[in-house]
Write a protein that holds these residues in place. Structure first.
Motif, PDB file in Angstrom:
ATOM      1  N   THR A  93     -63.602  15.315  11.966  1.00  0.00           N
ATOM      2  CA  THR A  93     -62.272  14.749  11.766  1.00  0.00           C
ATOM      3  C   THR A  93     -62.241  13.960  10.463  1.00  0.00           C
ATOM      4  N   ASN A  94     -61.088  13.960   9.834  1.00  0.00           N
ATOM      5  CA  ASN A  94     -60.877  13.138   8.649  1.00  0.00           C
ATOM      6  C   ASN A  94     -60.442  11.756   9.099  1.00  0.00           C
ATOM      7  N   ALA A  95     -60.927  10.729   8.406  1.00  0.00           N
ATOM      8  CA  ALA A  95     -60.624   9.360   8.804  1.00  0.00           C
ATOM      9  C   ALA A  95     -60.606   8.458   7.579  1.00  0.00           C
ATOM     10  N   ILE A  96     -60.112   7.259   7.772  1.00  0.00           N
ATOM     11  CA  ILE A  96     -60.109   6.227   6.741  1.00  0.00           C
ATOM     12  C   ILE A  96     -61.213   5.231   7.057  1.00  0.00           C
ATOM     13  N   TRP A  97     -62.108   5.048   6.117  1.00  0.00           N
ATOM     14  CA  TRP A  97     -63.228   4.119   6.244  1.00  0.00           C
ATOM     15  C   TRP A  97     -62.852   2.821   5.543  1.00  0.00           C
ATOM     16  N   THR A  98     -62.981   1.712   6.236  1.00  0.00           N
ATOM     17  CA  THR A  98     -62.701   0.406   5.646  1.00  0.00           C
ATOM     18  C   THR A  98     -63.958  -0.442   5.740  1.00  0.00           C
ATOM     19  N   SER A  99     -64.479  -0.827   4.580  1.00  0.00           N
ATOM     20  CA  SER A  99     -65.652  -1.699   4.573  1.00  0.00           C
ATOM     21  C   SER A  99     -65.255  -3.044   3.986  1.00  0.00           C
ATOM     22  N   VAL A 100     -65.917  -4.081   4.467  1.00  0.00           N
ATOM     23  CA  VAL A 100     -65.638  -5.441   4.006  1.00  0.00           C
ATOM     24  C   VAL A 100     -66.910  -5.981   3.364  1.00  0.00           C
ATOM     25  N   SER A 101     -66.814  -6.396   2.101  1.00  0.00           N
ATOM     26  CA  SER A 101     -67.982  -6.931   1.404  1.00  0.00           C
ATOM     27  C   SER A 101     -68.216  -8.383   1.822  1.00  0.00           C
ATOM     28  N   SER A 102     -69.349  -8.922   1.401  1.00  0.00           N
ATOM     29  CA  SER A 102     -69.680 -10.309   1.749  1.00  0.00           C
ATOM     30  C   SER A 102     -68.691 -11.298   1.132  1.00  0.00           C
ATOM     31  N   SER A 103     -68.015 -10.879   0.030  1.00  0.00           N
ATOM     32  CA  SER A 103     -67.022 -11.765  -0.590  1.00  0.00           C
ATOM     33  C   SER A 103     -65.664 -11.685   0.110  1.00  0.00           C
ATOM     34  N   GLY A 104     -65.537 -10.777   1.082  1.00  0.00           N
ATOM     35  CA  GLY A 104     -64.283 -10.645   1.820  1.00  0.00           C
ATOM     36  C   GLY A 104     -63.370  -9.554   1.300  1.00  0.00           C
ATOM     37  N   ALA A 105     -63.763  -8.898   0.212  1.00  0.00           N
ATOM     38  CA  ALA A 105     -62.940  -7.817  -0.346  1.00  0.00           C
ATOM     39  C   ALA A 105     -63.081  -6.566   0.511  1.00  0.00           C
ATOM     40  N   THR A 106     -61.978  -5.888   0.735  1.00  0.00           N
ATOM     41  CA  THR A 106     -62.011  -4.659   1.529  1.00  0.00           C
ATOM     42  C   THR A 106     -61.939  -3.447   0.613  1.00  0.00           C
ATOM     43  N   LYS A 107     -62.546  -2.359   1.077  1.00  0.00           N
ATOM     44  CA  LYS A 107     -62.540  -1.109   0.325  1.00  0.00           C
ATOM     45  C   LYS A 107     -62.243   0.007   1.310  1.00  0.00           C
ATOM     46  N   GLN A 108     -61.252   0.834   0.990  1.00  0.00           N
ATOM     47  CA  GLN A 108     -60.890   1.954   1.864  1.00  0.00           C
ATOM     48  C   GLN A 108     -61.125   3.261   1.131  1.00  0.00           C
ATOM     49  N   ILE A 109     -61.774   4.198   1.823  1.00  0.00           N
ATOM     50  CA  ILE A 109     -61.967   5.545   1.285  1.00  0.00           C
ATOM     51  C   ILE A 109     -61.817   6.544   2.427  1.00  0.00           C
ATOM     52  N   GLY A 110     -61.556   7.790   2.079  1.00  0.00           N
ATOM     53  CA  GLY A 110     -61.494   8.850   3.078  1.00  0.00           C
ATOM     54  C   GLY A 110     -62.889   9.359   3.397  1.00  0.00           C
ATOM     55  N   VAL A 111     -63.162   9.571   4.663  1.00  0.00           N
ATOM     56  CA  VAL A 111     -64.459  10.093   5.104  1.00  0.00           C
ATOM     57  C   VAL A 111     -64.241  11.237   6.086  1.00  0.00           C
ATOM     58  N   MET A 112     -65.307  11.977   6.328  1.00  0.00           N
ATOM     59  CA  MET A 112     -65.319  12.991   7.384  1.00  0.00           C
ATOM     60  C   MET A 112     -66.274  12.507   8.459  1.00  0.00           C
ATOM     61  N   VAL A 113     -65.770  12.389   9.671  1.00  0.00           N
ATOM     62  CA  VAL A 113     -66.584  11.933  10.794  1.00  0.00           C
ATOM     63  C   VAL A 113     -67.047  13.160  11.564  1.00  0.00           C
ATOM     64  N   ILE A 114     -68.365  13.307  11.684  1.00  0.00           N
ATOM     65  CA  ILE A 114     -68.953  14.446  12.380  1.00  0.00           C
ATOM     66  C   ILE A 114     -69.612  13.936  13.653  1.00  0.00           C
ATOM     67  N   SER A 115     -69.135  14.424  14.796  1.00  0.00           N
ATOM     68  CA  SER A 115     -69.639  13.987  16.100  1.00  0.00           C
ATOM     69  C   SER A 115     -70.509  15.076  16.706  1.00  0.00           C
ATOM     70  N   SER A 116     -71.736  14.715  17.073  1.00  0.00           N
ATOM     71  CA  SER A 116     -72.689  15.659  17.650  1.00  0.00           C
ATOM     72  C   SER A 116     -73.284  15.098  18.925  1.00  0.00           C
ATOM     73  N   ASP A 159     -74.648  -3.169   8.174  1.00  0.00           N
ATOM     74  CA  ASP A 159     -73.287  -3.680   8.005  1.00  0.00           C
ATOM     75  C   ASP A 159     -72.372  -3.119   9.080  1.00  0.00           C
ATOM     76  N   LYS A 160     -71.185  -3.705   9.164  1.00  0.00           N
ATOM     77  CA  LYS A 160     -70.164  -3.142  10.038  1.00  0.00           C
ATOM     78  C   LYS A 160     -68.964  -2.773   9.185  1.00  0.00           C
ATOM     79  N   ALA A 161     -68.214  -1.821   9.683  1.00  0.00           N
ATOM     80  CA  ALA A 161     -67.027  -1.330   8.979  1.00  0.00           C
ATOM     81  C   ALA A 161     -66.045  -0.847  10.043  1.00  0.00           C
ATOM     82  N   ALA A 162     -64.964  -0.238   9.598  1.00  0.00           N
ATOM     83  CA  ALA A 162     -63.969   0.293  10.542  1.00  0.00           C
ATOM     84  C   ALA A 162     -63.636   1.728  10.164  1.00  0.00           C
ATOM     85  N   ILE A 163     -63.529   2.555  11.174  1.00  0.00           N
ATOM     86  CA  ILE A 163     -63.074   3.936  11.004  1.00  0.00           C
ATOM     87  C   ILE A 163     -61.751   4.030  11.732  1.00  0.00           C
ATOM     88  N   ASN A 164     -60.670   4.217  10.984  1.00  0.00           N
ATOM     89  CA  ASN A 164     -59.322   4.232  11.551  1.00  0.00           C
ATOM     90  C   ASN A 164     -59.072   3.012  12.426  1.00  0.00           C
TER      91      ASN A 164
END
Length: 193
Positions: A93-116, A159-164
């Protein structure tokens, strides 16, 4: 003899330029072959690393990246194919990845999530996953990412991040799955995905 020498020298310099241009064109063609084969490998890396001998996708799908689930009524037909012993679903599935750096800045990119299935020998699990990665992905909301994608995604192991919007923890590192079409591949278990 001097006229022959001058002629050979003159003609040789003319043909030398043509020879260099042909050699350059050959090198350019070889580099494009390498580039396109690398792109092809990045697109087919997941299916090439599974022990599956046959990949079945929905008839309306253009590629396995946009393939939807195969209807359950088709699974008996797949089992009727000679040599098929096991059927496993590889969910992409295609998803939006959101990561948060130690300074609090967020970064969003598109990812492909592969479930096995996260068990050694599963038909849809890439064979090059280490036992450490497989064990890490047994826990809920854990993911593994190719080593080459860490910098692009702005994350580190642990680290922790968010997928959708769903919080996940980066607990595994895999190798051999470069970005396909600019999207990083995120691996997770069927229970998390």
């Amino acid at each position: 003899m001097s006229i022959a020498t001058k002629t050979i020298t003159n003609e040789g310099s003319r043909y030398l330029a043509a020879t260099f241009s042909i050699a350059f064109c050959g090198a350019l063609i070889l580099s494009f072959i390498g580039l396109f084969s690398g792109v092809a490998i990045s697109y087919s890396g997941v299916t090439n690393h599974t022990p599956s001998q046959l990949i079945v996708i929905n008839a309306k799908a253009g590629s396995w990246f946009d393939a939807s689930d195969i209807p359950r009524r088709v699974i008996p037909q797949i089992y009727s194919i000679s040599g098929v012993e096991e059927v496993g679903e590889l969910k992409v599935t295609n998803a939006i990845w959101t990561s948060v750096s130690s300074s609090g800045a967020t970064k969003q990119i598109g990812v492909m999530v592969i479930s096995s299935d996260m068990r050694r020998g599963a038909i849809n699990l890439p064979v090059n996953f280490s036992d450490v990665t497989i064990n890490a992905l047994q826990f809920p909301n854990t993911v593994a990412i190719d080593r080459t994608s860490f910098r692009k995604m702005g994350i580190r192991l642990g680290d922790k991040a968010a997928i959708n919007g769903k919080i996940v923890y980066i607990k595994g590192v895999v190798d051999g799955f470069p970005n396909a079409s600019g999207r990083a591949m995120v691996f997770t278990s069927r229970q998390t995905g």
